[in-house]
Scaffold this motif. Structure first.
Motif, PDB file in Angstrom:
ATOM      1  N   HIS A 237      38.483  11.866 -26.887  1.00  0.00           N
ATOM      2  CA  HIS A 237      39.257  13.105 -27.001  1.00  0.00           C
ATOM      3  C   HIS A 237      40.746  12.835 -27.169  1.00  0.00           C
ATOM      4  O   HIS A 237      41.447  13.582 -27.837  1.00  0.00           O
ATOM      5  N   ARG A 238      41.197  11.777 -26.466  1.00  0.00           N
ATOM      6  CA  ARG A 238      42.627  11.440 -26.537  1.00  0.00           C
ATOM      7  C   ARG A 238      42.748   9.954 -26.861  1.00  0.00           C
ATOM      8  O   ARG A 238      42.737   9.103 -25.971  1.00  0.00           O
ATOM      9  N   PRO A 239      42.851   9.611 -28.143  1.00  0.00           N
ATOM     10  CA  PRO A 239      42.835   8.200 -28.542  1.00  0.00           C
ATOM     11  C   PRO A 239      43.950   7.374 -27.898  1.00  0.00           C
ATOM     12  O   PRO A 239      43.838   6.149 -27.806  1.00  0.00           O
ATOM     13  N   GLU A 240      45.005   8.043 -27.418  1.00  0.00           N
ATOM     14  CA  GLU A 240      46.091   7.270 -26.796  1.00  0.00           C
ATOM     15  C   GLU A 240      45.712   6.764 -25.389  1.00  0.00           C
ATOM     16  O   GLU A 240      46.457   5.995 -24.784  1.00  0.00           O
ATOM     17  N   VAL A 241      44.546   7.185 -24.866  1.00  0.00           N
ATOM     18  CA  VAL A 241      44.091   6.639 -23.579  1.00  0.00           C
ATOM     19  C   VAL A 241      43.475   5.255 -23.841  1.00  0.00           C
ATOM     20  O   VAL A 241      42.297   5.124 -24.133  1.00  0.00           O
ATOM     21  N   ARG A 242      44.339   4.227 -23.764  1.00  0.00           N
ATOM     22  CA  ARG A 242      43.827   2.866 -23.968  1.00  0.00           C
ATOM     23  C   ARG A 242      43.074   2.432 -22.728  1.00  0.00           C
ATOM     24  O   ARG A 242      41.998   1.867 -22.781  1.00  0.00           O
ATOM     25  N   LEU A 243      43.707   2.695 -21.569  1.00  0.00           N
ATOM     26  CA  LEU A 243      43.096   2.365 -20.281  1.00  0.00           C
ATOM     27  C   LEU A 243      43.397   3.531 -19.344  1.00  0.00           C
ATOM     28  O   LEU A 243      44.175   4.424 -19.687  1.00  0.00           O
ATOM     29  N   LEU A 244      42.803   3.504 -18.131  1.00  0.00           N
ATOM     30  CA  LEU A 244      42.966   4.691 -17.271  1.00  0.00           C
ATOM     31  C   LEU A 244      44.411   4.935 -16.845  1.00  0.00           C
ATOM     32  O   LEU A 244      44.763   6.035 -16.432  1.00  0.00           O
ATOM     33  N   ARG A 245      45.254   3.948 -16.949  1.00  0.00           N
ATOM     34  CA  ARG A 245      46.693   4.136 -16.723  1.00  0.00           C
ATOM     35  C   ARG A 245      47.228   5.318 -17.549  1.00  0.00           C
ATOM     36  O   ARG A 245      48.171   6.002 -17.159  1.00  0.00           O
ATOM     37  N   ASP A 246      46.636   5.519 -18.717  1.00  0.00           N
ATOM     38  CA  ASP A 246      47.136   6.551 -19.630  1.00  0.00           C
ATOM     39  C   ASP A 246      46.513   7.921 -19.375  1.00  0.00           C
ATOM     40  O   ASP A 246      46.853   8.883 -20.059  1.00  0.00           O
ATOM     41  N   ALA A 247      45.568   7.996 -18.430  1.00  0.00           N
ATOM     42  CA  ALA A 247      44.838   9.261 -18.235  1.00  0.00           C
ATOM     43  C   ALA A 247      45.394  10.036 -17.046  1.00  0.00           C
ATOM     44  O   ALA A 247      46.052   9.473 -16.165  1.00  0.00           O
ATOM     45  N   THR A 248      45.138  11.343 -17.042  1.00  0.00           N
ATOM     46  CA  THR A 248      45.644  12.208 -15.966  1.00  0.00           C
ATOM     47  C   THR A 248      44.471  12.956 -15.315  1.00  0.00           C
ATOM     48  O   THR A 248      43.357  12.989 -15.863  1.00  0.00           O
ATOM     49  N   MET A 249      44.756  13.611 -14.204  1.00  0.00           N
ATOM     50  CA  MET A 249      43.731  14.428 -13.553  1.00  0.00           C
ATOM     51  C   MET A 249      43.324  15.593 -14.457  1.00  0.00           C
ATOM     52  O   MET A 249      42.173  16.032 -14.436  1.00  0.00           O
ATOM     53  N   GLU A 250      44.253  16.074 -15.274  1.00  0.00           N
ATOM     54  CA  GLU A 250      43.921  17.173 -16.209  1.00  0.00           C
ATOM     55  C   GLU A 250      42.862  16.694 -17.215  1.00  0.00           C
ATOM     56  O   GLU A 250      41.931  17.434 -17.547  1.00  0.00           O
ATOM     57  N   ASP A 251      43.001  15.439 -17.670  1.00  0.00           N
ATOM     58  CA  ASP A 251      41.982  14.882 -18.576  1.00  0.00           C
ATOM     59  C   ASP A 251      40.605  14.930 -17.913  1.00  0.00           C
ATOM     60  O   ASP A 251      39.605  15.300 -18.536  1.00  0.00           O
ATOM     61  N   LEU A 252      40.585  14.540 -16.635  1.00  0.00           N
ATOM     62  CA  LEU A 252      39.291  14.526 -15.930  1.00  0.00           C
ATOM     63  C   LEU A 252      38.745  15.940 -15.777  1.00  0.00           C
ATOM     64  O   LEU A 252      37.541  16.164 -15.893  1.00  0.00           O
ATOM     65  N   GLN A 253      39.660  16.888 -15.493  1.00  0.00           N
ATOM     66  CA  GLN A 253      39.191  18.274 -15.350  1.00  0.00           C
ATOM     67  C   GLN A 253      38.587  18.769 -16.664  1.00  0.00           C
ATOM     68  O   GLN A 253      37.582  19.463 -16.687  1.00  0.00           O
ATOM     69  N   GLN A 254      39.200  18.367 -17.760  1.00  0.00           N
ATOM     70  CA  GLN A 254      38.738  18.853 -19.063  1.00  0.00           C
ATOM     71  C   GLN A 254      37.451  18.171 -19.548  1.00  0.00           C
ATOM     72  O   GLN A 254      36.572  18.826 -20.081  1.00  0.00           O
ATOM     73  N   TRP A 255      37.368  16.843 -19.365  1.00  0.00           N
ATOM     74  CA  TRP A 255      36.255  16.119 -19.989  1.00  0.00           C
ATOM     75  C   TRP A 255      35.344  15.380 -19.004  1.00  0.00           C
ATOM     76  O   TRP A 255      34.392  14.735 -19.422  1.00  0.00           O
ATOM     77  N   GLY A 256      35.686  15.496 -17.695  1.00  0.00           N
ATOM     78  CA  GLY A 256      34.893  14.801 -16.686  1.00  0.00           C
ATOM     79  C   GLY A 256      33.416  15.191 -16.716  1.00  0.00           C
ATOM     80  O   GLY A 256      32.551  14.391 -16.380  1.00  0.00           O
ATOM     81  N   HIS A 257      33.116  16.437 -17.159  1.00  0.00           N
ATOM     82  CA  HIS A 257      31.715  16.878 -17.150  1.00  0.00           C
ATOM     83  C   HIS A 257      30.866  16.084 -18.156  1.00  0.00           C
ATOM     84  O   HIS A 257      29.639  16.105 -18.080  1.00  0.00           O
ATOM     85  N   GLU A 258      31.524  15.370 -19.058  1.00  0.00           N
ATOM     86  CA  GLU A 258      30.748  14.542 -20.004  1.00  0.00           C
ATOM     87  C   GLU A 258      30.352  13.195 -19.380  1.00  0.00           C
ATOM     88  O   GLU A 258      29.629  12.419 -19.986  1.00  0.00           O
ATOM     89  N   MET A 259      30.891  12.934 -18.195  1.00  0.00           N
ATOM     90  CA  MET A 259      30.624  11.628 -17.553  1.00  0.00           C
ATOM     91  C   MET A 259      29.499  11.758 -16.538  1.00  0.00           C
ATOM     92  O   MET A 259      29.392  12.790 -15.878  1.00  0.00           O
ATOM     93  N   PRO A 260      28.699  10.694 -16.359  1.00  0.00           N
ATOM     94  CA  PRO A 260      27.778  10.686 -15.222  1.00  0.00           C
ATOM     95  C   PRO A 260      28.601  10.813 -13.935  1.00  0.00           C
ATOM     96  O   PRO A 260      29.748  10.342 -13.897  1.00  0.00           O
ATOM     97  N   PRO A 261      28.028  11.435 -12.873  1.00  0.00           N
ATOM     98  CA  PRO A 261      28.821  11.697 -11.662  1.00  0.00           C
ATOM     99  C   PRO A 261      29.486  10.446 -11.073  1.00  0.00           C
ATOM    100  O   PRO A 261      30.634  10.513 -10.636  1.00  0.00           O
ATOM    101  N   ASN A 262      28.772   9.313 -11.085  1.00  0.00           N
ATOM    102  CA  ASN A 262      29.390   8.104 -10.497  1.00  0.00           C
ATOM    103  C   ASN A 262      30.601   7.652 -11.313  1.00  0.00           C
ATOM    104  O   ASN A 262      31.633   7.255 -10.773  1.00  0.00           O
ATOM    105  N   VAL A 263      30.524   7.783 -12.634  1.00  0.00           N
ATOM    106  CA  VAL A 263      31.620   7.368 -13.512  1.00  0.00           C
ATOM    107  C   VAL A 263      32.842   8.272 -13.284  1.00  0.00           C
ATOM    108  O   VAL A 263      33.982   7.797 -13.189  1.00  0.00           O
ATOM    109  N   LEU A 264      32.576   9.553 -13.144  1.00  0.00           N
ATOM    110  CA  LEU A 264      33.665  10.507 -12.871  1.00  0.00           C
ATOM    111  C   LEU A 264      34.393  10.140 -11.574  1.00  0.00           C
ATOM    112  O   LEU A 264      35.628  10.123 -11.504  1.00  0.00           O
ATOM    113  N   LYS A 265      33.605   9.782 -10.552  1.00  0.00           N
ATOM    114  CA  LYS A 265      34.217   9.439  -9.263  1.00  0.00           C
ATOM    115  C   LYS A 265      35.055   8.156  -9.354  1.00  0.00           C
ATOM    116  O   LYS A 265      36.136   8.067  -8.793  1.00  0.00           O
ATOM    117  N   ARG A 266      34.551   7.155 -10.097  1.00  0.00           N
ATOM    118  CA  ARG A 266      35.307   5.888 -10.242  1.00  0.00           C
ATOM    119  C   ARG A 266      36.647   6.155 -10.925  1.00  0.00           C
ATOM    120  O   ARG A 266      37.676   5.643 -10.529  1.00  0.00           O
TER     121      ARG A 266
END
Ligand code: GLA
Length: 392
Positions: A237-266
């Motif tokens: 969704h956001r190609p500039e996310v090279r690693l999680l350093r580049d991601a925010t909690m808003e990203d997780l709120q928006q796209w976290g539902h596409e992740m398995p629950p354990n992956v979302l938590k990590r």
């Protein structure tokens, strides 16, 4: 570490040569766990447990390495060091040698004696301290030196490629660049760092749960894979996310539902841990110890509940610690799944803290813990330059 002259003598007895000596410390991490390989922030401190490396040249092109801890010698022609370890203690110094050769640094034949008092497999980076001490010794013999940051990067590469453990840069970096009485806030992307003084009236008390862990396999690798899986989803969704350093909690709120629950938590652990680590460094610099303690408690809860990298024994140690007078903060330190907790404790209460912890832990688990009263220590350095290293 007290044994420098004993190791010098041992090396002389073994080889007849006067060695050059190097020392590299282990570490505790105050906060910032599993964030290093996501290009995030960590705040470790070097400790006064370390590895000593004594080295002198040989003329026959052999690498002869003796470990005092294992009372074992490994010999190998330098040219046959190979590119992969054999799940043996010698993988660490041999991996360092292989990495230097890859960098076209001509390391001549040598005798190397290694001794360390960093508890093995306890989450205090015994491996990094062996790598860094060995690399400093081999560089000396090759007649060259590298910046400490570069030594850290090459030691990490040795551990990743030769030993086969996919660690980040934190342990090797603080072993190289740590400073007495300071914690080190490291930006694992730029490798810029700042040193924050640990207040004089505080001790680093390390409680060893005696539950062993290993990074070369198992859970550490699974966690990294989960983190990479989550990163790849955000990157779609956001190609500039090279690693999680580049991601925010808003990203997780928006796209976290596409992740398995354990992956979302990590991913949630890493994103929140990065913010906590930067805030903790600021709290330490501002001498706001209650905020620092709160952030350490939140970090432990996140490591336990979201990253699921704690264990019952470590949780018991942290819970016990938080009830003790004079304890500023406590959390599981290092790669997880066992090992040690780090506790910031008012120095005048540290002895009492240690004995109450030992009793309480033994009562709750039946395990006798080891408890170390430590302090933030200097990074790797030469111990003593002999007038002339070599065979008499
Ligand atoms: C181990 C690794 C480090 C780091 C920690 C977790 O110590 O060697 O690179 O990932 O685990 O923070």
């Amino acid at each position: 570490m007290k044994n420098v002259s004993a190791i010098k003598e041992l090396h002389q007895e073994r080889t007849g040569a006067l060695p050059a000596l190097f020392i590299a410390p282990g570490r505790v991490n105050l906060i910032g766990e599993h964030t290093d390989y996501a290009d995030g922030f960590v705040m470790p401190a070097a400790i006064d447990f370390a590895t000593i490396a004594a080295i002198s040249p040989r003329r026959d092109g052999q690498a002869v390495i003796y470990s005092r801890n294992f009372d074992e010698t490994v010999s190998r022609p330098i040219a046959e060091v190979g590119s992969r370890g054999a799940h043996h203690w010698s993988d660490y110094p041999l991996g360092v040698l292989a990495t230097l050769l890859e960098e076209s640094i001509a390391v001549p034949g040598f005798d190397l004696t290694l001794y360390g008092d960093v508890p093995l497999g306890a989450g205090l980076s015994s491996s990094a301290s062996i790598e860094v001490a060995s690399m400093m010794a081999m560089l000396h013999l090759a007649g060259t030196s590298l910046l400490p940051e570069k030594v850290a990067q090459l030691c990490q590469r040795a551990e990743n490629d030769y030993v086969g453990a996919p660690c980040g840069i934190m342990d090797q970096f603080v072993s190289c660049c740590g400073a007495e009485d300071h914690a080190l806030l490291l930006d694992c992307r730029s490798l810029e760092y700042r040193l924050a003084p640990v207040p004089k009236h505080l001790s680093l008390v390390i409680c060893n749960s005696m539950v062993k862990h290993s990074h070369a396999g198992g859970e550490y690798i699974t966690r990294r894979a989960e983190v990479e899986e989550g990163t790849a989803i955000l990157r779609r969704h956001r190609p500039e996310v090279r690693l999680l350093r580049d991601a925010t909690m808003e990203d997780l709120q928006q796209w976290g539902h596409e992740m398995p629950p354990n992956v979302l938590k990590r991913c949630r652990h890493i994103i929140t841990e990065n913010a906590r680590t930067v805030a903790a460094a600021e709290a330490l610099e501002a001498n706001d110890l209650s905020l620092l303690g709160r952030l350490m408690a939140e970090a432990h809860a996140s490591y336990r509940d979201d990253f699921e990298a704690s264990c019952r024994e470590a949780d018991i140690l942290v819970d016990l610690a938080m009830k003790q007078p004079g304890c500023i903060g406590a959390r599981l330190t290092g790669g997880g799944f066992g090992g040690c907790t780090v506790n910031l404790v008012e120095s005048e209460r540290a002895e009492d803290f240690a004995s109450t912890m030992a009793e309480g832990y033994q009562e709750a688990t039946g395990i006798h813990p080891e408890i170390y009263l430590s302090r933030a220590s200097a990074g790797a350095h030469a111990v003593e330059e002999p007038a002339r290293a070599g065979r008499e």
